[in-house]
Scaffold this active site. Structure first.
Site, short mmCIF file in Angstrom:
data_model
loop_
_atom_site.label_atom_id
_atom_site.label_comp_id
_atom_site.label_asym_id
_atom_site.label_seq_id
_atom_site.Cartn_x
_atom_site.Cartn_y
_atom_site.Cartn_z
N TYR A 35 47.09 -1.18 -44.26
CA TYR A 35 46.25 0.02 -44.32
C TYR A 35 46.02 0.54 -45.75
O TYR A 35 45.27 1.50 -45.92
CB TYR A 35 46.87 1.13 -43.45
CG TYR A 35 46.94 0.74 -42.00
CD1 TYR A 35 45.78 0.49 -41.27
CD2 TYR A 35 48.17 0.56 -41.35
CE1 TYR A 35 45.83 0.10 -39.94
CE2 TYR A 35 48.22 0.18 -40.02
CZ TYR A 35 47.05 -0.05 -39.32
OH TYR A 35 47.10 -0.44 -38.01
N ASN B 165 38.16 7.84 -36.79
CA ASN B 165 39.05 6.69 -36.70
C ASN B 165 40.02 7.03 -35.57
O ASN B 165 40.99 7.77 -35.78
CB ASN B 165 39.80 6.46 -38.02
CG ASN B 165 40.69 5.22 -37.93
OD1 ASN B 165 40.96 4.71 -36.84
ND2 ASN B 165 41.15 4.74 -39.07
N HIS C 61 41.86 1.59 -28.57
CA HIS C 61 42.09 0.47 -27.66
C HIS C 61 42.54 0.91 -26.28
O HIS C 61 42.67 0.08 -25.38
CB HIS C 61 43.13 -0.47 -28.28
CG HIS C 61 42.94 -0.68 -29.74
ND1 HIS C 61 41.78 -1.25 -30.25
CD2 HIS C 61 43.70 -0.36 -30.84
CE1 HIS C 61 41.87 -1.28 -31.58
NE2 HIS C 61 43.01 -0.74 -31.95
N ASP D 75 34.84 9.12 -23.47
CA ASP D 75 34.03 10.01 -22.64
C ASP D 75 33.68 11.30 -23.38
O ASP D 75 32.57 11.83 -23.24
CB ASP D 75 34.76 10.34 -21.34
CG ASP D 75 34.78 9.17 -20.35
OD1 ASP D 75 34.07 8.17 -20.59
OD2 ASP D 75 35.50 9.26 -19.34
N HIS E 135 37.50 1.91 -38.99
CA HIS E 135 38.87 1.39 -39.02
C HIS E 135 39.13 0.88 -40.42
O HIS E 135 38.28 0.17 -40.99
CB HIS E 135 39.04 0.24 -38.02
CG HIS E 135 38.77 0.66 -36.61
ND1 HIS E 135 39.71 1.32 -35.86
CD2 HIS E 135 37.66 0.56 -35.86
CE1 HIS E 135 39.18 1.61 -34.68
NE2 HIS E 135 37.94 1.16 -34.66
N SER F 276 41.41 -1.31 -41.29
CA SER F 276 41.64 -2.75 -41.23
C SER F 276 40.52 -3.41 -40.43
O SER F 276 39.80 -2.74 -39.68
CB SER F 276 42.99 -3.03 -40.56
OG SER F 276 42.98 -2.55 -39.21
N ARG G 205 43.75 -5.46 -30.28
CA ARG G 205 42.96 -4.56 -31.15
C ARG G 205 41.47 -4.93 -31.18
O ARG G 205 40.67 -4.24 -31.79
CB ARG G 205 43.49 -4.58 -32.58
CG ARG G 205 44.90 -4.06 -32.72
CD ARG G 205 45.31 -4.00 -34.18
NE ARG G 205 46.76 -3.99 -34.31
CZ ARG G 205 47.52 -2.91 -34.22
NH1 ARG G 205 46.98 -1.72 -34.03
NH2 ARG G 205 48.83 -2.99 -34.33
C1 DQA Z 1 43.21 1.40 -37.16
C2 DQA Z 1 43.38 0.10 -36.37
C3 DQA Z 1 44.10 0.35 -35.05
O1 DQA Z 1 44.25 -0.88 -34.34
C4 DQA Z 1 45.47 0.93 -35.30
O2 DQA Z 1 46.10 1.25 -34.07
C5 DQA Z 1 45.44 2.11 -36.21
C6 DQA Z 1 44.52 2.12 -37.35
C7 DQA Z 1 42.61 1.13 -38.56
O3 DQA Z 1 42.21 2.11 -39.19
O4 DQA Z 1 42.58 0.00 -39.03
O5 DQA Z 1 46.24 3.02 -36.08
O6 DQA Z 1 42.31 2.23 -36.46
#
Ligand code: DQA
Length: 156
Positions: free
Chosen positions: A32, A83, A89, A96, A109, A111, A120
């Site tokens: 991250y 985010n 997920h 909704d 996101h 990542s 993911r």
């Molecule tokens: C995330 C990706 C998600 O899979 C993960 O649970 C996160 C961060 C990202 O910013 O890359 O908490 O949303």
């Protein structure tokens, strides 16, 4: 006498960060990055201001609090950058809520979720987002706000 506070200007937009993003900088920095949430918030506020927007940055670890913030945005904000973190997920309810408020939505996101574990790869939020940005690290938020400004301009 001190000057009265200057009211914030710009079109209000909500920047909403979900669970565990409060630990940015400390949390799995190899995934991250080393920017803290405060750094990300600052980047969002400055990018927003450069485009005539005012970013209202919030974070919560609680699904219901995120949903309440999305409901509030219906009347308080003109668009949403979100985010949803782990709730991307799992949460039909966050999806909704975003569908219900009918605002432009940009999902971010840090990542590249498609290059990670299979669980993911699917985000419930993506189906109701106008745009999805992933894998650009903290810069993704700057891209998201720049794009949200364009969406708002196009919708005028
Ligand atoms: C995330 C990706 C998600 O899979 C993960 O649970 C996160 C961060 C990202 O910013 O890359 O908490 O949303």
């Amino acid at each position: 006498m001190p000057n009265p506070p200057v009211p914030p200007t710009g079109v209000p937009v909500l920047v909403l960060n979900g669970p565990n993003l409060s630990l940015l900088g400390l949390r799995e920095p190899e995934v991250y990055g080393t920017h803290t949430l405060a750094d990300v918030d600052e980047l969002c506020r400055s990018t927003a201001a450069a485009h005539g927007l005012r970013a209202d940055c919030r974070q919560s670890n609680h699904e219901g609090v995120l949903i309440d913030a999305i409901h509030e945005a219906r009347t308080a904000h003109r668009g949403i950058v979100i985010n949803p973190a782990g709730y991307s997920h799992t949460s039909v309810a966050v999806r909704d809520a975003l569908a219900a408020v009918e605002l432009p939505v940009v999902e971010v996101h840090l990542s590249n979720i498609h290059r990670r574990e299979a669980f993911r790869h699917h985000s419930h939020v993506s189906a109701v987002a106008d745009t999805v940005i992933c894998g650009a690290g903290a810069h993704g938020y700057a891209l998201a706000l720049t794009h949200l400004a364009q969406l708002l301009e196009d919708n005028r």
